[in-house]
Write a protein that holds these residues in place. Structure first.
Motif, PDB file in Angstrom:
ATOM      1  N   GLY A 120     -69.404  61.529 -57.907  1.00 31.47           N
ATOM      2  CA  GLY A 120     -67.569  60.400 -57.975  1.00 31.47           C
ATOM      3  C   GLY A 120     -66.996  61.525 -58.165  1.00 31.47           C
ATOM      4  N   SER A 121     -66.944  63.151 -57.694  1.00 37.05           N
ATOM      5  CA  SER A 121     -65.801  63.473 -58.588  1.00 37.05           C
ATOM      6  C   SER A 121     -64.850  63.770 -57.134  1.00 37.05           C
ATOM      7  CB  SER A 121     -65.944  65.309 -58.623  1.00 37.05           C
ATOM      8  OG  SER A 121     -66.750  66.028 -57.951  1.00 37.05           O
ATOM      9  N   PHE A 122     -65.075  63.002 -55.539  1.00 40.48           N
ATOM     10  CA  PHE A 122     -64.747  63.413 -54.625  1.00 40.48           C
ATOM     11  C   PHE A 122     -64.362  62.088 -54.691  1.00 40.48           C
ATOM     12  CE2 PHE A 122     -66.953  67.228 -54.018  1.00 40.48           C
ATOM     13  CZ  PHE A 122     -67.050  68.457 -53.318  1.00 40.48           C
ATOM     14  N   ALA A 123     -62.975  61.850 -53.509  1.00 35.37           N
ATOM     15  CA  ALA A 123     -62.550  60.702 -53.275  1.00 35.37           C
ATOM     16  C   ALA A 123     -62.713  60.188 -52.203  1.00 35.37           C
ATOM     17  CB  ALA A 123     -60.544  60.673 -53.240  1.00 35.37           C
ATOM     18  N   GLY A 124     -63.277  60.245 -51.325  1.00 32.93           N
ATOM     19  CA  GLY A 124     -64.178  59.962 -50.315  1.00 32.93           C
ATOM     20  C   GLY A 124     -65.213  60.651 -49.748  1.00 32.93           C
ATOM     21  N   PRO A 125     -65.843  60.523 -48.088  1.00 28.60           N
ATOM     22  CA  PRO A 125     -67.303  61.001 -48.030  1.00 28.60           C
ATOM     23  C   PRO A 125     -66.571  62.718 -47.849  1.00 28.60           C
ATOM     24  CG  PRO A 125     -66.375  59.525 -46.477  1.00 28.60           C
ATOM     25  CD  PRO A 125     -64.856  59.403 -47.793  1.00 28.60           C
ATOM     26  N   VAL A 126     -67.558  63.344 -47.964  1.00 28.56           N
ATOM     27  CA  VAL A 126     -68.002  64.642 -48.819  1.00 28.56           C
ATOM     28  C   VAL A 126     -69.507  64.840 -47.610  1.00 28.56           C
ATOM     29  CG1 VAL A 126     -68.130  64.496 -51.352  1.00 28.56           C
ATOM     30  CG2 VAL A 126     -70.133  63.991 -49.947  1.00 28.56           C
ATOM     31  N   CYS A 127     -69.289  66.574 -47.510  1.00 31.38           N
ATOM     32  CA  CYS A 127     -70.326  66.842 -46.457  1.00 31.38           C
ATOM     33  C   CYS A 127     -71.011  68.302 -47.470  1.00 31.38           C
ATOM     34  CB  CYS A 127     -69.964  68.025 -45.303  1.00 31.38           C
ATOM     35  SG  CYS A 127     -70.421  69.389 -44.753  1.00 31.38           S
ATOM     36  N   VAL A 128     -72.139  67.814 -47.436  1.00 32.55           N
ATOM     37  CA  VAL A 128     -73.392  68.568 -48.517  1.00 32.55           C
ATOM     38  C   VAL A 128     -74.152  69.489 -46.717  1.00 32.55           C
ATOM     39  CG1 VAL A 128     -75.705  68.457 -49.111  1.00 32.55           C
ATOM     40  CG2 VAL A 128     -73.937  66.859 -48.895  1.00 32.55           C
ATOM     41  N   LYS A 129     -73.952  71.102 -47.768  1.00 30.53           N
ATOM     42  CA  LYS A 129     -74.793  71.811 -46.302  1.00 30.53           C
ATOM     43  C   LYS A 129     -74.826  73.128 -47.471  1.00 30.53           C
ATOM     44  CE  LYS A 129     -70.153  73.381 -44.886  1.00 30.53           C
ATOM     45  NZ  LYS A 129     -69.412  73.355 -44.155  1.00 30.53           N
ATOM     46  N   PRO A 130     -75.757  74.455 -46.565  1.00 35.37           N
ATOM     47  CA  PRO A 130     -76.321  75.398 -47.604  1.00 35.37           C
ATOM     48  C   PRO A 130     -74.769  76.285 -47.665  1.00 35.37           C
ATOM     49  CG  PRO A 130     -77.331  75.046 -45.975  1.00 35.37           C
ATOM     50  CD  PRO A 130     -76.654  73.971 -45.333  1.00 35.37           C
ATOM     51  N   ASN A 131     -74.336  76.759 -48.750  1.00 32.60           N
ATOM     52  CA  ASN A 131     -73.247  77.839 -48.878  1.00 32.60           C
ATOM     53  C   ASN A 131     -73.117  79.144 -47.878  1.00 32.60           C
ATOM     54  OD1 ASN A 131     -71.145  78.516 -50.224  1.00 32.60           O
ATOM     55  ND2 ASN A 131     -71.557  80.126 -51.266  1.00 32.60           N
ATOM     56  N   GLN A 132     -75.020  79.300 -47.260  1.00 24.03           N
ATOM     57  CA  GLN A 132     -75.006  81.336 -46.316  1.00 24.03           C
ATOM     58  C   GLN A 132     -75.816  80.280 -45.265  1.00 24.03           C
ATOM     59  OE1 GLN A 132     -76.635  83.685 -48.761  1.00 24.03           O
ATOM     60  NE2 GLN A 132     -74.162  84.279 -49.927  1.00 24.03           N
ATOM     61  N   GLY A 133     -76.108  78.932 -44.745  1.00 17.31           N
ATOM     62  CA  GLY A 133     -76.394  78.353 -43.432  1.00 17.31           C
ATOM     63  C   GLY A 133     -76.092  78.922 -42.520  1.00 17.31           C
ATOM     64  N   THR A 134     -76.885  78.481 -41.402  1.00 20.03           N
ATOM     65  CA  THR A 134     -76.561  79.529 -39.898  1.00 20.03           C
ATOM     66  C   THR A 134     -77.049  78.171 -39.145  1.00 20.03           C
ATOM     67  OG1 THR A 134     -78.497  80.378 -39.524  1.00 20.03           O
ATOM     68  CG2 THR A 134     -76.738  81.768 -40.353  1.00 20.03           C
TER      69      THR A 134
END
Length: 370
Positions: A120-134
C-alpha cells in the motif's frame, strides 16, 4: 584434469576463447572451484593476455592467483562487489550521484509482515525480486493487486534472505555492455513473446516459436517454457493460452527479459539515442573498481535523448554474459570478446577523473503505465 576442447554448455567461454585464438592467444580449460560459497562454474577457460593469466567462465573473469584466500583468483570486479551485487545498495549509490533508478525498499524474510504490508505504500504497480538474485529468477514485475503481490513476496522469501520491492517502471529494457572506461555494445532484451496470425492460439504460437528456435539454434536463446509463471502473467494481462491474437499482434508472455526465460536479444544500435552511451559510461565509471559489467536500463523511448525521468537503471551485473551480443536473435554481432581482450592487453582504461554529471536527476515519480 585439463581439457583442450571448448565447453559445450558455456557459450560465453566459447566466444572469448574463439576471439583469443584468432589473436594467437593460447587457451585451455582447467577445473577448479572459485570458493565454497560459489562452487559453480567449475570448468574455466585459462588464457594469458598482456603478461597476466586469467580464468573465465559463465561471464566471470578472474585474475589468476590474484587472491591468496581463494585458489583460483581475484574477481575482475572485486573492489566493486559490495556495491553491485546488492541491487538496492547499487541503486542507492547511483541515486545519490544523480542517476535515475526505481524507488524501492528491502525487507528481510524474518520480517515478512513488513514486506507484505508495504504494498500500500507504493502509488502504482510494483516489482518483487530477490535483492541478490541472478538470471531473472523469481522476478515478478508489474504487480497491481495485493493477492499477486503477497504470492510473489512469499515465493522470493522461500528462497532468499532479502526481498526487494520497487516501483515497476515501463519501457524497453536495454542492456549496456561496459568495459572500462566506455560502453562497447548495446542490445534490446525483449521478453518472451509471440506474434499473432489471426487464427492460431497463443499455445500454438508458442509451439511454432519454439520450433523456429530449434531450427535456428541461436546460442543463448532458450525455448519458451509453458509454466505457472507464464500462465499467471497472461492472466494478469487478461489473456489465456487458448486466446487467438489478431494478425500482427505481439503478445508478451513474461515480464522478465532473460534468455533463459525465452527472451529475444536484438541489436538496437540504430534505434538508440547516443546520449545513453555517455550516461551509462558515467554511471559505471562512478563505481570504484568496476571494470566489466552489463547494465540493465529501462528506457521509455530509446530514440529520445536521455533526460530527467525517461529511463531507470535497474541493476549492474557482476558476471555479464557475452553470448547474446555475438549471437543476437536479430541484427548484427557485436564483438564484446574483442573489447575485453583489448582491455586485458592494454590495461583497463582509467575512469574520467571528474566525470560530468548526467543530463538528468533522480525521477521521484513513477511514470504512467503504458
Amino acid at each position: 584434469m585439463d581439457d583442450q576442447t571448448d565447453s559445450p554448455d558455456d557459450y560465453h567461454a566459447i566466444c572469448l576463447g574463439t576471439a583469443a585464438r584468432a589473436r594467437g592467444i593460447a587457451t585451455r580449460y582447467v577445473h577448479g572451484v572459485y570458493s565454497r560459497f560459489h562452487p559453480f562454474p567449475s570448468r574455466w577457460l585459462d588464457l594469458t593476455v598482456g603478461g597476466r593469466a586469467y580464468l573465465f567462465a559463465s561471464g566471470m573473469l578472474l585474475v589468476k592467483g590474484g587472491d591468496p584466500w581463494r585458489g583460483l583468483g581475484l574477481h575482475i570486479n572485486e573492489e566493486a562487489t559490495l556495491i553491485i551485487r546488492d541491487k538496492q545498495r547499487a541503486k542507492s549509490f547511483l541515486d545519490a550521484r544523480g542517476f535515475g533508478t526505481p524507488a524501492g525498499r528491502v525487507f528481510r524474510r524474518n520480517d515478512l509482515s513488513a514486506a507484505l504490508d508495504a504494498f500500500g505504500s507504493f502509488a502504482g504497480p510494483v516489482c518483487v525480486k530477490p535483492n541478490q538474485g541472478t538470471k531473472g529468477e523469481l522476478v515478478f514485475p508489474a504487480i497491481a493487486d495485493r493477492a499477486r503481490y503477497e504470492r510473489a513476496v512469499r515465493r522470493v522469501a522461500a528462497r532468499h534472505q532479502k526481498i526487494l520491492v520497487e516501483e515497476s517502471v515501463t519501457g524497453q529494457l536495454i542492456r549496456f555492455f561496459f568495459v572500462r572506461p566506455r560502453v562497447v555494445a548495446v542490445k534490446l532484451s525483449r521478453p518472451a513473446s509471440v506474434v499473432g496470425d489471426g487464427s492460431a492460439t497463443i499455445a500454438r504460437l508458442i509451439d511454432l516459436k519454439n520450433a523456429r528456435r530449434d531450427r535456428r539454434a541461436v546460442p543463448g536463446h532458450s525455448n519458451i517454457a509453458v509454466d505457472d509463471d507464464l500462465r499467471d502473467f497472461l492472466a494478469m494481462t487478461g489473456r489465456g493460452l487458448d486466446d487467438v491474437p489478431a494478425a500482427a499482434e505481439r503478445v508478451f508472455l513474461r515480464g522478465t527479459s532473460n534468455g533463459a526465460t525465452g527472451a529475444d536479444s536484438l541489436d538496437c544500435r540504430a534505434d538508440l539515442h547516443p546520449s545513453y552511451l555517455d550516461v551509462l559510461a558515467a554511471a559505471c565509471n562512478a563505481v570504484p573498481g568496476l571494470n566489466l559489467t552489463a547494465v540493465d536500463v529501462m528506457i521509455r523511448d530509446p530514440a529520445a535523448p536521455a533526460r530527467h525521468g525517461n529511463h531507470w537503471i535497474l541493476e549492474m551485473n557482476r558476471n555479464p554474459g557475452l553470448t547474446p551480443y555475438h549471437f543476437p536473435w536479430r541484427g548484427g554481432a557485436q564483438d564484446v570478446s574483442g573489447a575485453i581482450l583489448d582491455a586485458l592487453e592494454q590495461g583497463f582504461g582509467p575512469a574520467p577523473a571528474s566525470p560530468p554529471p548526467p543530463p538528468m536527476s533522480v525521477c521521484p515519480q513513477r511514470p504512467p503505465i503504458e
